[in-house]
Design a protein around this motif. Structure first.
Motif, PDB file in Angstrom:
ATOM      1  N   ASN A  87       4.956  36.484  69.774  1.00 59.90           N
ATOM      2  CA  ASN A  87       5.853  35.400  70.184  1.00 59.90           C
ATOM      3  C   ASN A  87       7.289  35.915  70.189  1.00 59.90           C
ATOM      4  OD1 ASN A  87       3.765  33.174  70.166  1.00 59.90           O
ATOM      5  ND2 ASN A  87       3.676  33.786  68.019  1.00 59.90           N
ATOM      6  N   LEU A  88       7.615  36.721  71.187  1.00 60.33           N
ATOM      7  CA  LEU A  88       8.890  37.424  71.223  1.00 60.33           C
ATOM      8  C   LEU A  88      10.084  36.475  71.180  1.00 60.33           C
ATOM      9  CD1 LEU A  88      10.554  40.003  71.566  1.00 60.33           C
ATOM     10  CD2 LEU A  88      10.253  39.771  74.044  1.00 60.33           C
ATOM     11  N   GLU A  89      10.062  35.407  71.972  1.00 61.05           N
ATOM     12  CA  GLU A  89      11.232  34.547  72.093  1.00 61.05           C
ATOM     13  C   GLU A  89      11.495  33.711  70.848  1.00 61.05           C
ATOM     14  OE1 GLU A  89      10.972  32.291  75.668  1.00 61.05           O
ATOM     15  OE2 GLU A  89      11.312  34.016  76.968  1.00 61.05           O
ATOM     16  N   ASN A  90      10.536  33.703  69.903  1.00 58.57           N
ATOM     17  CA  ASN A  90      10.777  33.009  68.635  1.00 58.57           C
ATOM     18  C   ASN A  90      11.689  33.803  67.715  1.00 58.57           C
ATOM     19  OD1 ASN A  90       9.142  30.958  69.475  1.00 58.57           O
ATOM     20  ND2 ASN A  90       7.418  31.454  68.147  1.00 58.57           N
ATOM     21  N   CYS A  91      11.870  35.082  67.994  1.00 58.44           N
ATOM     22  CA  CYS A  91      12.668  35.950  67.122  1.00 58.44           C
ATOM     23  C   CYS A  91      14.124  35.488  67.104  1.00 58.44           C
ATOM     24  CB  CYS A  91      12.577  37.398  67.608  1.00 58.44           C
ATOM     25  SG  CYS A  91      13.576  38.546  66.651  1.00 58.44           S
ATOM     26  N   ASP A  92      14.698  35.346  65.900  1.00 55.61           N
ATOM     27  CA  ASP A  92      16.103  34.981  65.773  1.00 55.61           C
ATOM     28  C   ASP A  92      16.942  36.113  65.193  1.00 55.61           C
ATOM     29  OD1 ASP A  92      15.268  34.991  63.177  1.00 55.61           O
ATOM     30  OD2 ASP A  92      15.733  32.905  62.749  1.00 55.61           O
ATOM     31  N   LEU A  93      16.414  37.343  65.289  1.00 55.31           N
ATOM     32  CA  LEU A  93      17.141  38.548  64.899  1.00 55.31           C
ATOM     33  C   LEU A  93      17.525  38.542  63.420  1.00 55.31           C
ATOM     34  CD1 LEU A  93      19.554  38.786  67.988  1.00 55.31           C
ATOM     35  CD2 LEU A  93      17.282  39.778  67.742  1.00 55.31           C
ATOM     36  N   CYS A  94      16.647  38.010  62.564  1.00 55.78           N
ATOM     37  CA  CYS A  94      16.945  37.971  61.129  1.00 55.78           C
ATOM     38  C   CYS A  94      16.787  39.335  60.459  1.00 55.78           C
ATOM     39  CB  CYS A  94      16.064  36.936  60.431  1.00 55.78           C
ATOM     40  SG  CYS A  94      14.316  37.401  60.295  1.00 55.78           S
ATOM     41  N   MET A  95      16.076  40.262  61.091  1.00 57.16           N
ATOM     42  CA  MET A  95      15.869  41.630  60.617  1.00 57.16           C
ATOM     43  C   MET A  95      15.004  41.723  59.364  1.00 57.16           C
ATOM     44  SD  MET A  95      17.378  43.374  62.888  1.00 57.16           S
ATOM     45  CE  MET A  95      18.595  43.209  64.165  1.00 57.16           C
ATOM     46  N   ASN A  96      14.324  40.648  59.017  1.00 56.69           N
ATOM     47  CA  ASN A  96      13.476  40.680  57.822  1.00 56.69           C
ATOM     48  C   ASN A  96      12.325  41.672  57.982  1.00 56.69           C
ATOM     49  OD1 ASN A  96      13.009  39.521  55.155  1.00 56.69           O
ATOM     50  ND2 ASN A  96      11.109  38.726  56.013  1.00 56.69           N
ATOM     51  N   CYS A  97      11.742  41.720  59.185  1.00 54.45           N
ATOM     52  CA  CYS A  97      10.642  42.658  59.426  1.00 54.45           C
ATOM     53  C   CYS A  97      11.117  44.103  59.360  1.00 54.45           C
ATOM     54  CB  CYS A  97       9.972  42.369  60.767  1.00 54.45           C
ATOM     55  SG  CYS A  97      11.079  42.541  62.197  1.00 54.45           S
ATOM     56  N   VAL A  98      12.338  44.377  59.794  1.00 59.22           N
ATOM     57  CA  VAL A  98      12.888  45.730  59.738  1.00 59.22           C
ATOM     58  C   VAL A  98      13.016  46.193  58.296  1.00 59.22           C
ATOM     59  CG1 VAL A  98      14.880  47.167  60.310  1.00 59.22           C
ATOM     60  CG2 VAL A  98      14.106  45.424  61.923  1.00 59.22           C
ATOM     61  N   GLU A  99      13.390  45.271  57.410  1.00 58.82           N
ATOM     62  CA  GLU A  99      13.565  45.616  55.995  1.00 58.82           C
ATOM     63  C   GLU A  99      12.227  45.780  55.278  1.00 58.82           C
ATOM     64  OE1 GLU A  99      15.946  42.552  54.331  1.00 58.82           O
ATOM     65  OE2 GLU A  99      17.699  42.989  55.589  1.00 58.82           O
ATOM     66  N   LYS A 100      11.211  45.004  55.690  1.00 57.75           N
ATOM     67  CA  LYS A 100       9.947  44.983  54.954  1.00 57.75           C
ATOM     68  C   LYS A 100       8.932  45.986  55.488  1.00 57.75           C
ATOM     69  CE  LYS A 100      11.179  41.625  52.231  1.00 57.75           C
ATOM     70  NZ  LYS A 100      10.645  40.283  52.369  1.00 57.75           N
ATOM     71  N   CYS A 101       9.015  46.369  56.763  1.00 61.74           N
ATOM     72  CA  CYS A 101       7.993  47.226  57.368  1.00 61.74           C
ATOM     73  C   CYS A 101       8.471  48.674  57.424  1.00 61.74           C
ATOM     74  CB  CYS A 101       7.640  46.727  58.767  1.00 61.74           C
ATOM     75  SG  CYS A 101       7.043  45.024  58.800  1.00 61.74           S
ATOM     76  N   GLU A 102       7.813  49.518  56.676  1.00 60.20           N
ATOM     77  CA  GLU A 102       8.179  50.940  56.628  1.00 60.20           C
ATOM     78  C   GLU A 102       7.121  51.762  57.346  1.00 60.20           C
ATOM     79  OE1 GLU A 102       8.627  54.364  53.217  1.00 60.20           O
ATOM     80  OE2 GLU A 102       9.345  52.334  52.774  1.00 60.20           O
ATOM     81  N   SER A 103       7.581  52.769  58.068  1.00 57.98           N
ATOM     82  CA  SER A 103       6.668  53.622  58.818  1.00 57.98           C
ATOM     83  C   SER A 103       5.683  54.330  57.896  1.00 57.98           C
ATOM     84  CB  SER A 103       7.471  54.659  59.611  1.00 57.98           C
ATOM     85  OG  SER A 103       6.599  55.519  60.298  1.00 57.98           O
TER      86      SER A 103
END
Length: 283
Positions: free
Chosen positions: A211-227
């Motif tokens: 659901n791409l358009e639901n994204c509000d650019l909170c960056m929570n996934c960037v902080e929690k998801c590590e490669s």
């Protein structure tokens, strides 16, 4: 410019627009809030003295609130507005005297004990002008209390007073761009659950964008998801697109959302054309 409607109801509109600048969508936001007119109650006349019903019972013309407070609440009630029919008093053919093209008169006659609602406002004449949001509470009347009110509604703009503002919620955001690496993370379930908007999902044990358009650019996934390659880098990249936006607004029900959008766009076009003519006339 490309515009795609995401959602359209009588009171809500959401669309994505591509090929514009932030100042352009912000101008639309300001025009929706300040320039789109609506009818609103501007004058309220209260009957003073005793009020009698058909059986001769006498009531006091008062309530628990000051008349000024009741007038303020009536002023915020959404009045049905047809922008093709109504015009501003100062430009009306009646020269501001008040006619069906620039003025609506409502009457309210309630006797306690009861709760007075917005639906108790009855239009004089055209029944289609009856209040749609009928359950907005105005005031409670006790035993032997009554209200006899004549209220006059006229056309105005939100730039003058908030009661003439048909658009209540209005905003935009950068269109999101979310990319998931192939070697996403150690625990896809945790990664997908980290998004509070449900943007991420899982397919074949891999994190995907659902659901791409639901994204509000909170960056929570960037902080929690590590490669999962052990580099310690984020497994997801999120950014906003500079020339694409998601625009959403709602009205109070006095006018249709599509009519508000059309009026605001026409108003912007008119203002830009006026500015162009003024600039072209400079030496």
């Amino acid at each position: 410019m490309k515009l795609v409607v995401r959602e359209l109801t009588d009171t809500r509109c959401s669309f994505s627009v591509d090929g514009v600048r932030p100042d352009m969508v912000n101008a639309l936001r300001r025009s929706l809030i300040a320039d789109v007119p609506k009818m609103a109650i501007d004058e309220v006349e209260f009957h003073m003295g005793p009020i009698r019903d058909e059986e001769g019972n006498e009531y006091d013309s008062n309530s628990a609130l000051f008349d000024e407070m009741i007038s303020h609440r009536l002023g915020m009630v959404p009045i049905p507005t047809d922008l093709d029919h109504f015009t501003f008093r100062e430009t009306c053919e009646c020269n501001g005297a008040g006619c069906p093209h620039c003025t609506i008169i409502y009457v309210m006659n309630k006797k306690g004990p009861c709760t007075v609602y917005s639906g108790d406002l009855q239009p004089l004449g055209d029944i289609t002008l009856k209040i749609k949001e009928e359950l907005i509470p105005i005031v409670k009347l006790k035993e032997k209390q009554a209200l006899l009110i004549y209220a006059t509604a006229i056309l105005g703009k939100g730039s003058v007073h908030a009661k003439w503002q048909p658009v209540t919620i209005c905003g935009y955001k950068y269109y999101p761009k979310v990319e998931v690496k192939s070697d996403c993370c150690y625990d896809p379930e945790v990664c997908a659950a980290s998004c509070p908007k449900g943007v991420l999902g899982i397919e074949k044990n891999k994190v995907v964008v659902k659901n791409l358009e639901n994204c509000d650019l909170c960056m929570n996934c960037v902080e929690k998801c590590e490669s999962s390659d052990g580099s310690g880098e984020p497994a997801i990249s999120v950014e906003g697109m500079d020339a694409k936006f998601v625009f959403t607004f709602e009205t109070d029900g006095s006018i249709l959302a599509k009519d508000a959008l059309a009026y605001a766009l026409n108003m912007l076009e008119s203002k830009y054309e006026e500015l162009r003519e003024q600039v072209s006339g400079l030496d």
